[in-house]
Design a protein around this motif. Sequence first.
Motif, PDB file in Angstrom:
ATOM      1  N   VAL A  40       0.921  -1.225  -0.004  1.00 33.33           N
ATOM      2  CA  VAL A  40      -0.027   0.059  -0.028  1.00 33.33           C
ATOM      3  C   VAL A  40       0.819   1.291   0.075  1.00 33.33           C
ATOM      4  O   VAL A  40       0.596   2.245  -0.624  1.00 33.33           O
ATOM      5  N   ALA A  41       2.034   1.289   0.794  1.00 37.45           N
ATOM      6  CA  ALA A  41       2.958   2.268   0.826  1.00 37.45           C
ATOM      7  C   ALA A  41       3.452   2.458  -0.694  1.00 37.45           C
ATOM      8  O   ALA A  41       3.448   3.733  -1.059  1.00 37.45           O
ATOM      9  N   ASP A  42       3.881   1.605  -1.240  1.00 35.35           N
ATOM     10  CA  ASP A  42       4.428   1.537  -2.464  1.00 35.35           C
ATOM     11  C   ASP A  42       3.408   2.119  -3.511  1.00 35.35           C
ATOM     12  O   ASP A  42       3.818   3.126  -4.324  1.00 35.35           O
ATOM     13  N   LEU A  43       1.984   1.795  -3.557  1.00 35.68           N
ATOM     14  CA  LEU A  43       0.946   2.128  -4.474  1.00 35.68           C
ATOM     15  C   LEU A  43       0.998   3.803  -4.207  1.00 35.68           C
ATOM     16  O   LEU A  43       0.705   4.380  -5.080  1.00 35.68           O
ATOM     17  N   TYR A  44       0.886   4.076  -2.762  1.00 33.46           N
ATOM     18  CA  TYR A  44       0.770   5.495  -2.642  1.00 33.46           C
ATOM     19  C   TYR A  44       1.816   6.516  -3.037  1.00 33.46           C
ATOM     20  O   TYR A  44       1.603   7.340  -3.848  1.00 33.46           O
ATOM     21  N   ASP A  45       3.152   5.902  -3.027  1.00 34.02           N
ATOM     22  CA  ASP A  45       4.262   6.414  -3.434  1.00 34.02           C
ATOM     23  C   ASP A  45       4.313   6.814  -5.004  1.00 34.02           C
ATOM     24  O   ASP A  45       4.498   7.767  -5.711  1.00 34.02           O
ATOM     25  N   ALA A  46       3.843   5.537  -5.776  1.00 34.78           N
ATOM     26  CA  ALA A  46       3.613   5.438  -7.091  1.00 34.78           C
ATOM     27  C   ALA A  46       2.594   6.568  -7.502  1.00 34.78           C
ATOM     28  O   ALA A  46       2.862   7.351  -8.522  1.00 34.78           O
ATOM     29  N   LEU A  47       1.387   6.509  -6.869  1.00 34.99           N
ATOM     30  CA  LEU A  47       0.298   7.437  -7.315  1.00 34.99           C
ATOM     31  C   LEU A  47       0.821   8.992  -6.883  1.00 34.99           C
ATOM     32  O   LEU A  47       0.507   9.839  -7.804  1.00 34.99           O
ATOM     33  N   ALA A  48       1.512   9.265  -5.876  1.00 36.78           N
ATOM     34  CA  ALA A  48       2.039  10.559  -5.787  1.00 36.78           C
ATOM     35  C   ALA A  48       3.201  11.019  -6.695  1.00 36.78           C
ATOM     36  O   ALA A  48       2.844  12.007  -7.162  1.00 36.78           O
ATOM     37  N   ALA A  49       3.862  10.301  -6.976  1.00 39.88           N
ATOM     38  CA  ALA A  49       4.749  10.548  -8.114  1.00 39.88           C
ATOM     39  C   ALA A  49       3.872  10.856  -9.646  1.00 39.88           C
ATOM     40  O   ALA A  49       4.257  11.691 -10.150  1.00 39.88           O
ATOM     41  N   TRP A  50       2.879   9.851  -9.689  1.00 39.96           N
ATOM     42  CA  TRP A  50       2.131  10.282 -10.883  1.00 39.96           C
ATOM     43  C   TRP A  50       1.555  11.515 -10.847  1.00 39.96           C
ATOM     44  O   TRP A  50       1.276  12.401 -11.581  1.00 39.96           O
ATOM     45  N   PHE A  51       0.944  11.886  -9.564  1.00 43.50           N
ATOM     46  CA  PHE A  51       0.478  13.284  -9.492  1.00 43.50           C
ATOM     47  C   PHE A  51       1.278  14.296  -9.720  1.00 43.50           C
ATOM     48  O   PHE A  51       0.889  15.222 -10.535  1.00 43.50           O
ATOM     49  N   VAL A  52       2.556  14.334  -9.258  1.00 43.46           N
ATOM     50  CA  VAL A  52       3.466  15.261  -9.291  1.00 43.46           C
ATOM     51  C   VAL A  52       3.885  15.472 -10.602  1.00 43.46           C
ATOM     52  O   VAL A  52       3.917  16.451 -11.350  1.00 43.46           O
ATOM     53  N   GLN A  53       3.854  14.545 -11.542  1.00 39.89           N
ATOM     54  CA  GLN A  53       4.362  14.491 -12.935  1.00 39.89           C
ATOM     55  C   GLN A  53       2.973  14.931 -13.971  1.00 39.89           C
ATOM     56  O   GLN A  53       3.286  15.463 -14.831  1.00 39.89           O
ATOM     57  N   ASN A  54       1.821  14.470 -13.510  1.00 37.78           N
ATOM     58  CA  ASN A  54       0.791  14.943 -14.339  1.00 37.78           C
ATOM     59  C   ASN A  54      -0.051  15.943 -13.901  1.00 37.78           C
ATOM     60  O   ASN A  54      -0.730  16.843 -14.818  1.00 37.78           O
ATOM     61  N   VAL A  55      -0.251  16.150 -12.611  1.00 38.38           N
ATOM     62  CA  VAL A  55      -1.186  17.189 -11.976  1.00 38.38           C
ATOM     63  C   VAL A  55      -0.695  18.386 -11.645  1.00 38.38           C
ATOM     64  O   VAL A  55      -1.170  19.508 -12.004  1.00 38.38           O
ATOM     65  N   THR A  56       0.281  18.114 -11.038  1.00 34.32           N
ATOM     66  CA  THR A  56       0.934  19.375 -10.356  1.00 34.32           C
ATOM     67  C   THR A  56       1.365  20.473 -11.434  1.00 34.32           C
ATOM     68  O   THR A  56       1.212  21.579 -11.011  1.00 34.32           O
ATOM     69  N   PRO A  57       1.915  20.054 -12.665  1.00 35.33           N
ATOM     70  CA  PRO A  57       2.285  21.165 -13.437  1.00 35.33           C
ATOM     71  C   PRO A  57       1.026  21.867 -14.054  1.00 35.33           C
ATOM     72  O   PRO A  57       1.436  22.928 -14.520  1.00 35.33           O
ATOM     73  N   VAL A  58      -0.136  21.268 -13.773  1.00 33.63           N
ATOM     74  CA  VAL A  58      -1.418  21.734 -14.583  1.00 33.63           C
ATOM     75  C   VAL A  58      -2.040  22.898 -13.726  1.00 33.63           C
ATOM     76  O   VAL A  58      -2.500  23.678 -14.257  1.00 33.63           O
ATOM     77  N   LEU A  59      -2.062  22.292 -12.316  1.00 34.74           N
ATOM     78  CA  LEU A  59      -2.995  23.185 -11.526  1.00 34.74           C
ATOM     79  C   LEU A  59      -2.571  24.607 -11.446  1.00 34.74           C
ATOM     80  O   LEU A  59      -3.648  25.278 -11.324  1.00 34.74           O
ATOM     81  N   PRO A  60      -1.487  25.103 -11.267  1.00 38.57           N
ATOM     82  CA  PRO A  60      -1.270  26.560 -11.374  1.00 38.57           C
ATOM     83  C   PRO A  60      -1.750  27.447 -12.723  1.00 38.57           C
ATOM     84  O   PRO A  60      -1.890  28.472 -12.515  1.00 38.57           O
ATOM     85  N   ARG A  61      -1.865  26.627 -13.670  1.00 39.09           N
ATOM     86  CA  ARG A  61      -2.301  27.213 -14.985  1.00 39.09           C
ATOM     87  C   ARG A  61      -3.791  27.174 -14.892  1.00 39.09           C
ATOM     88  O   ARG A  61      -4.615  28.034 -15.776  1.00 39.09           O
ATOM     89  N   LEU A  62      -4.734  26.727 -13.954  1.00 35.61           N
ATOM     90  CA  LEU A  62      -6.080  26.827 -13.910  1.00 35.61           C
ATOM     91  C   LEU A  62      -6.651  28.082 -13.193  1.00 35.61           C
ATOM     92  O   LEU A  62      -6.007  28.516 -12.347  1.00 35.61           O
ATOM     93  N   SER A  63      -7.535  28.389 -13.632  1.00 29.94           N
ATOM     94  CA  SER A  63      -8.401  29.426 -13.167  1.00 29.94           C
ATOM     95  C   SER A  63      -9.970  29.328 -13.116  1.00 29.94           C
ATOM     96  O   SER A  63     -10.338  28.792 -13.976  1.00 29.94           O
TER      97      SER A  63
END
Length: 100
Positions: A40-63
């Motif tokens: 479960v910890a590994d899954l969480y780490d992988a999901l967090a990495a996916w989030f950083v790669q795919n979501v974090t770059p997009v969020l600041p551009r949203l309004s």
Amino acid sequence: MARSRLLVIPGTVAERHIRGAGLLDAAPFRRAFRFARPDVADLYDALAAWFVQNVTPVLPRLSESRDDDLRVLAELKIAEWRWLTAALGIPTTTATGAAR
């Protein structure tokens, strides 16, 4: 999901149970928990990495002032759900009900 956090309030029954299970890291100003199962910890780490790669770059551009940005946010949540179900091997269905 990857940005969700469990807020452990000091002195509560929840804190006592989590501490009793050996899952609570407590410090004077921060409390966090550990996953009991390494997979479960590994899954969480992988999901967090996916989030950083795919979501974090997009969020600041949203309004909120741009109507199309709500669609972008919805697409990110759908992509997150697809990643999670694929990582867990959960079959999903199409609009016609066929399994993918």
